[in-house]
Design a protein around this motif. Structure first.
Motif, PDB file in Angstrom:
ATOM      1  N   TRP A 351      40.998  47.708  38.314  1.00 57.97           N
ATOM      2  CA  TRP A 351      41.678  46.854  39.275  1.00 57.97           C
ATOM      3  C   TRP A 351      40.834  46.626  40.518  1.00 57.97           C
ATOM      4  O   TRP A 351      40.123  47.520  40.985  1.00 57.97           O
ATOM      5  CB  TRP A 351      42.987  47.494  39.717  1.00 57.97           C
ATOM      6  N   GLU A 352      40.989  45.428  41.061  1.00 59.35           N
ATOM      7  CA  GLU A 352      40.379  45.091  42.343  1.00 59.35           C
ATOM      8  C   GLU A 352      41.462  44.390  43.164  1.00 59.35           C
ATOM      9  O   GLU A 352      41.856  43.280  42.829  1.00 59.35           O
ATOM     10  CB  GLU A 352      39.177  44.159  42.146  1.00 59.35           C
ATOM     11  N   TRP A 353      41.957  45.065  44.208  1.00 57.80           N
ATOM     12  CA  TRP A 353      43.029  44.461  44.986  1.00 57.80           C
ATOM     13  C   TRP A 353      43.109  45.065  46.381  1.00 57.80           C
ATOM     14  O   TRP A 353      42.510  46.094  46.664  1.00 57.80           O
ATOM     15  CB  TRP A 353      44.374  44.581  44.286  1.00 57.80           C
ATOM     16  N   GLY A 354      43.867  44.384  47.235  1.00 55.05           N
ATOM     17  CA  GLY A 354      44.077  44.855  48.588  1.00 55.05           C
ATOM     18  C   GLY A 354      45.338  45.686  48.687  1.00 55.05           C
ATOM     19  O   GLY A 354      46.134  45.772  47.748  1.00 55.05           O
ATOM     20  N   GLU A 355      45.547  46.273  49.855  1.00 55.44           N
ATOM     21  CA  GLU A 355      46.680  47.170  50.053  1.00 55.44           C
ATOM     22  C   GLU A 355      48.027  46.466  49.960  1.00 55.44           C
ATOM     23  O   GLU A 355      49.032  47.093  49.647  1.00 55.44           O
ATOM     24  CB  GLU A 355      46.551  47.868  51.410  1.00 55.44           C
ATOM     25  N   ASP A 356      48.057  45.180  50.267  1.00 54.09           N
ATOM     26  CA  ASP A 356      49.327  44.457  50.278  1.00 54.09           C
ATOM     27  C   ASP A 356      49.391  43.418  49.169  1.00 54.09           C
ATOM     28  O   ASP A 356      50.064  42.394  49.295  1.00 54.09           O
ATOM     29  CB  ASP A 356      49.548  43.788  51.640  1.00 54.09           C
ATOM     30  N   GLU A 357      48.719  43.677  48.070  1.00 57.78           N
ATOM     31  CA  GLU A 357      48.715  42.722  46.959  1.00 57.78           C
ATOM     32  C   GLU A 357      49.590  43.209  45.815  1.00 57.78           C
ATOM     33  O   GLU A 357      49.678  44.413  45.551  1.00 57.78           O
ATOM     34  CB  GLU A 357      47.296  42.499  46.448  1.00 57.78           C
ATOM     35  N   ALA A 358      50.212  42.271  45.143  1.00 56.96           N
ATOM     36  CA  ALA A 358      51.024  42.567  43.964  1.00 56.96           C
ATOM     37  C   ALA A 358      50.739  41.513  42.901  1.00 56.96           C
ATOM     38  O   ALA A 358      50.305  40.400  43.203  1.00 56.96           O
ATOM     39  CB  ALA A 358      52.511  42.572  44.328  1.00 56.96           C
ATOM     40  N   TRP A 359      51.005  41.895  41.663  1.00 51.66           N
ATOM     41  CA  TRP A 359      50.731  41.017  40.523  1.00 51.66           C
ATOM     42  C   TRP A 359      51.882  41.119  39.532  1.00 51.66           C
ATOM     43  O   TRP A 359      52.495  42.179  39.364  1.00 51.66           O
ATOM     44  CB  TRP A 359      49.426  41.426  39.830  1.00 51.66           C
ATOM     45  N   PHE A 360      52.184  40.027  38.859  1.00 52.92           N
ATOM     46  CA  PHE A 360      53.251  40.040  37.860  1.00 52.92           C
ATOM     47  C   PHE A 360      52.839  40.900  36.663  1.00 52.92           C
ATOM     48  O   PHE A 360      51.753  40.742  36.113  1.00 52.92           O
ATOM     49  CB  PHE A 360      53.561  38.617  37.386  1.00 52.92           C
ATOM     50  N   ARG A 361      53.727  41.777  36.248  1.00 49.95           N
ATOM     51  CA  ARG A 361      53.430  42.664  35.123  1.00 49.95           C
ATOM     52  C   ARG A 361      54.098  42.215  33.828  1.00 49.95           C
ATOM     53  O   ARG A 361      53.620  42.543  32.738  1.00 49.95           O
ATOM     54  CB  ARG A 361      53.870  44.090  35.457  1.00 49.95           C
ATOM     55  N   LYS A 362      55.212  41.529  33.918  1.00 51.25           N
ATOM     56  CA  LYS A 362      55.947  41.144  32.713  1.00 51.25           C
ATOM     57  C   LYS A 362      55.054  40.295  31.804  1.00 51.25           C
ATOM     58  O   LYS A 362      54.492  39.290  32.230  1.00 51.25           O
ATOM     59  CB  LYS A 362      57.210  40.371  33.095  1.00 51.25           C
ATOM     60  N   GLY A 363      54.958  40.710  30.568  1.00 50.99           N
ATOM     61  CA  GLY A 363      54.110  40.004  29.611  1.00 50.99           C
ATOM     62  C   GLY A 363      52.697  40.542  29.539  1.00 50.99           C
ATOM     63  O   GLY A 363      51.933  40.177  28.641  1.00 50.99           O
TER      64      GLY A 363
END
Length: 509
Positions: A351-363
């Motif tokens: 993973w490469e992301w910031g502290e306040d990032e979110a991503w859809f997991r469904k699917g």
């Protein structure tokens, strides 16, 4: 047999259409079947029907770009894609109305699906069947699919051409209002309902049922705020003859390929990875979803779409009866403290992301692999019973039956081990406005990232005033670009407007 749509290149090409000039229209292809030659046998009818289902796998629709319109344009998602024009089409910066990935391909594929449905509805009635029941089912399936594609076209563009007969490239169809589009959707679904079965056998899993038709009817009625009719449609699914659905015990089972077409599924698109071609009409054309590839965190996929972080905060506003974090969060989103919150280490090595990032997991397929590709086999649950229950609660509340609505929200909350709504929020009481405000949150917690939020915002009227749009902008800054009265609908591809004198561009564009 999971997949019901396997079409040949010949049928796909025959049932497609593209723009061409007058001279090209007069050329005959000696290798192509004519309409009279093709629509002869019951098998021809089945192949024609299969070609409509095959449109689910095209990139303009449910394989890829439709999720950008329904999830990322809503306040649940956004794009930071380095492809600036692509990202702009999730934040209401519409400059080139012909932009393929943002607009034109979804328009084309919507009408391509409608074109194929129109052929089945026009030509199958003249085919002789030994099984008349199957003939009626084929026509009902085609009506359901035409209604489905018109519903989403009406939802996105609103004022669109109405085409109900097999068309030619030289046709100039008349534009109609969203109200007229939805009237046709209603008619098709009611007619489809009459001849669809309550359930299919295992060999036909994935075809629409009477329940799916009623669910789509409820959606179209609710978008028009026709609450009595919506209740009648939902009665069938919740307390009537079609009440054969239930919530599965494991919430995660709605988003993997391990328990597909389960008791919670009202209608789902059947995806597979057995063919690894493109999205064309070739014999190896894919029957897969590419959503996970485009929505995956950086380092895993293309990362062109991600979730707003306010969703993570929403899940943490209320604990379960055991004082734990709402377990639906674990299966809905990727975010930095996922491991800390749930001890979930199934995914994230790259993973490469910031502290306040979110991503859809469904699917996503992190439960069995550590990367994504263009060939996800995870079915898309377009309509599931949890959505139906929350819709039923919304309709009852709108009809002044707030006290009766609680039980259906509680059914959904109970699976997540959340306290009954009245116990958790006693201040709501029978106040319909307060109940709806809470229901809006309940729908986010249960259905985030499932392509229902855009229609929810439209139905609730939250896109109709500057005051409510400003409220949305507090959690999604992209809505600072939203123009009331304009961006509630997409612009029609400009090339369509220029080529059809019966078509006007949408207001304010």
């Amino acid at each position: 047999m999971k997949k019901i749509v396997l079409i040949t290149a010949m049928i796909g090409i025959f049932l497609s259409f593209s723009s061409c000039n007058e001279e090209e229209l007069n050329l005959d292809n000696p290798n192509a079947l004519t309409t009279d030659q093709f629509w002869v046998t019951p098998n021809d009818a089945e192949l024609g029907l299969n070609s409509i289902y095959a449109m689910f796998y095209k990139d303009g629709l449910w394989s890829r770009w439709l999720y950008f319109r329904l999830d990322l344009t809503s306040d649940e998602g956004f794009s930071q894609s380095p492809w600036v024009e692509l990202a702009d089409w999730t934040r209401f910066n519409y400059i080139n109305y012909n932009f393929w990935e943002g607009n034109a391909v979804t328009w084309r594929d919507s009408y391509k699906a409608i074109f194929r449905a129109n052929q089945v509805l026009a030509y199958v009635p003249d085919i002789e069947f030994s099984d008349s029941n199957r003939k009626q089912q084929i026509l009902a399936e085609a009506k359901f699919l035409r209604a489905l594609h018109y519903y989403y076209a009406g939802l996105l563009w609103e004022n669109i051409p109405m085409v109900l007969e097999p068309s030619t490239p030289s046709d100039l169809p008349q534009q109609v209002s969203q109200e007229e589009v939805f009237a046709q959707v209603e008619q098709d679904l009611n007619e489809a309902f009459a001849d669809l079965p309550l359930q299919w056998d295992a060999q036909n899993t994935g075809r629409p049922t009477k329940g799916a038709a009623k669910a789509m009817l409820a959606k179209v009625y609710m978008q028009q705020r026709r609450w009595e009719e919506a209740k009648t449609a939902l009665d069938f699914l919740v307390v009537g003859e079609g009440a054969n659905y239930s919530l599965v015990d494991n919430y995660k089972d709605n988003f993997t390929d391990l328990n597909e077409n389960n008791a919670e599924s009202v209608f789902e698109i059947q995806f597979g990875d057995q063919r690894r071609g493109g999205t064309d009409e070739g014999p190896n054309a894919a029957v897969s979803s590419t959503r996970a590839q485009f929505f995956a965190p950086r380092g895993i996929g293309w990362s062109d779409g991600q979730a707003r972080f306010w969703l993570v905060d929403a899940f943490k506003q209320e604990s379960t009866v055991d004082g734990e974090i709402d377990p639906r969060l674990q299966h809905s989103l990727f975010y930095p403290s996922l491991f800390e919150d749930f001890g979930d280490k199934t995914y994230g090595r790259d993973w490469e992301w910031g502290e306040d990032e979110a991503w859809f997991r469904k699917g996503a397929r992190d439960y069995k692999r550590d990367n994504e590709d263009y060939y996800s086999e995870v079915n898309w649950r377009m309509i599931r019973y949890a959505d139906i229950l929350l819709r039923y609660a919304e309709v009852l509340n709108e009809l002044g039956m707030t006290a009766d609505a609680y039980q259906y929200v509680d059914m959904v909350r109970a699976r997540a081990n959340m306290a009954p709504l009245a116990e958790a929020y006693p201040e709501i009481g029978n106040n319909a406005d307060a109940f709806l405000d809470r229901l809006k949150i309940e729908r986010v917690l249960e259905l985030s990232g499932e392509s229902v939020r855009w229609e929810d915002l439209k139905r609730w009227g939250d896109l109709e005033s500057q005051e409510t749009v400003d409220e949305i902008a507090q959690r999604d800054p992209d809505f600072n670009n939203f123009e009331v009265g304009k961006n509630i609908r997409l612009p029609i591809p400009q090339v369509e407007v220029e080529n059809n004198p019966n078509l006007e561009q949408n207001p304010q564009y």
